[in-house]
Design an enzyme around this catalytic site. Structure first.
Site, short mmCIF file in Angstrom:
data_model
loop_
_atom_site.label_atom_id
_atom_site.label_comp_id
_atom_site.label_asym_id
_atom_site.label_seq_id
_atom_site.Cartn_x
_atom_site.Cartn_y
_atom_site.Cartn_z
N PRO A 1 0.66 -1.07 -0.03
CA PRO A 1 -0.10 0.00 -0.10
C PRO A 1 0.81 1.17 0.16
O PRO A 1 1.73 1.44 0.80
CB PRO A 1 -0.65 -0.14 1.26
CG PRO A 1 -0.71 -1.72 1.64
CD PRO A 1 0.48 -2.16 1.03
N GLU A 2 0.31 2.08 -0.87
CA GLU A 2 1.39 3.48 -1.03
C GLU A 2 0.38 4.53 -0.45
O GLU A 2 -0.72 4.44 0.04
CB GLU A 2 1.86 3.68 -2.38
CG GLU A 2 2.58 2.46 -2.99
CD GLU A 2 3.13 2.71 -4.36
OE1 GLU A 2 2.98 3.87 -4.91
OE2 GLU A 2 3.63 1.93 -5.04
#
Length: 271
Positions: A2-3
């Protein structure tokens, strides 16, 4: 992994359910995450109200009057607000139970995430103290990138993904931002003009803003806080599209490895 858009999507999703709620207790089923969950976390946070749900880079910050819980989703983690009596999956490692009968549940199959605690201002924590500016803030701009890049022979994509320069621009969004700016990700950071860095900073903000609005990008494990997938993947121009035609010129998208990360680009549109 996840960014920033995925983490910000999660923050916005859980905030209405947590803000102002009092923590009843904490249930830790598996303390061995990337770093051990503090054994006294329940004692420290029980009875306290969650006063703010913030984010710094890819870290979520649950602030109370006595300290802050720092949450990182790792490679496959997610947070969901659920009824307290919901059966736990084998990868549901921690529940923060609230005074309204619901709980914030940390699910992390690979256990690369983290749930930590600090009594001090969170920005002074070792994990956060060295981070660069937020890419959607006024502190991030092309002049900053150009100044930091001077004398650097490493690839511009590596510069963009350096959390000490700017936080949260991970692999997906670095590739997409460089494509929109027309910059070859392999190009030496120190050999890019100031005007091109101005454009790159604008494209970074543009890509991240669009991704947040779309709920992030679905890559393997990531889902939104309510279990629905993010939809920015439908807008990806180059990432994960090696061999496919460039949406602008039709040239086949190339793939390379830069700083141990897969990188996607168009040899005609990016110089």
């Amino acid at each position: 992994m996840p960014e920033l858009p995925e983490v910000e999507t999660t923050r916005r999703g859980i905030e209405p359910h947590l803000l102002g709620r009092r923590v009843v207790d904490v249930v830790v089923r598996q303390p061995r995450l990337r770093w051990p969950v503090p054994g006294d976390l329940g004692t420290r946070i029980a009875g306290r109200r969650i006063e703010a749900v913030g984010r710094r880079g890819k870290y979520l910050l649950l602030r109370t009057s006595v300290g802050t819980a720092i949450v990182h989703l790792g490679m496959s983690g997610s947070l969901r607000v659920i009824p307290q009596d919901s059966p736990a999956d084998r990868h549901d490692h921690v529940d923060i139970r609230l005074d309204n009968g619901r709980a914030l549940r940390l699910h992390d199959p690979r256990r690369f995430g983290a749930l930590l605690w600090t009594d001090a201002p969170p920005e002074t924590h070792p994990l956060l103290a060295g981070l660069g500016p937020e890419p959607l803030s006024e502190a991030f701009h092309g002049a900053l990138l150009h100044a930091v890049a001077q004398g650097r022979r490493s690839a511009v994509k590596a510069l963009l993904m350096d959390g000490r320069v700017v936080v949260g621009v991970g692999n997906i969004y670095a590739s997409e931002s460089l494509f929109r700016a027309g910059i070859d990700p392999r190009r030496a950071a120190g050999r890019i003009a100031a005007a091109r860095y101005d454009l790159l900073a604008e494209r970074v903000r543009e890509v991240l803003t669009e991704a947040i609005a779309a709920g992030g990008t679905t890559l393997r494990d990531f889902v939104r806080e309510d279990g629905r997938p993010g939809y920015f993947r439908m807008s990806l121009n180059v990432y994960g599209r090696a061999g496919e035609p460039c949406p602008v010129c039709g040239t086949a998208i190339r793939e390379a490895v830069l700083a141990q990360r897969n990188t996607f680009y168009c040899t005609r549109c990016q110089r």
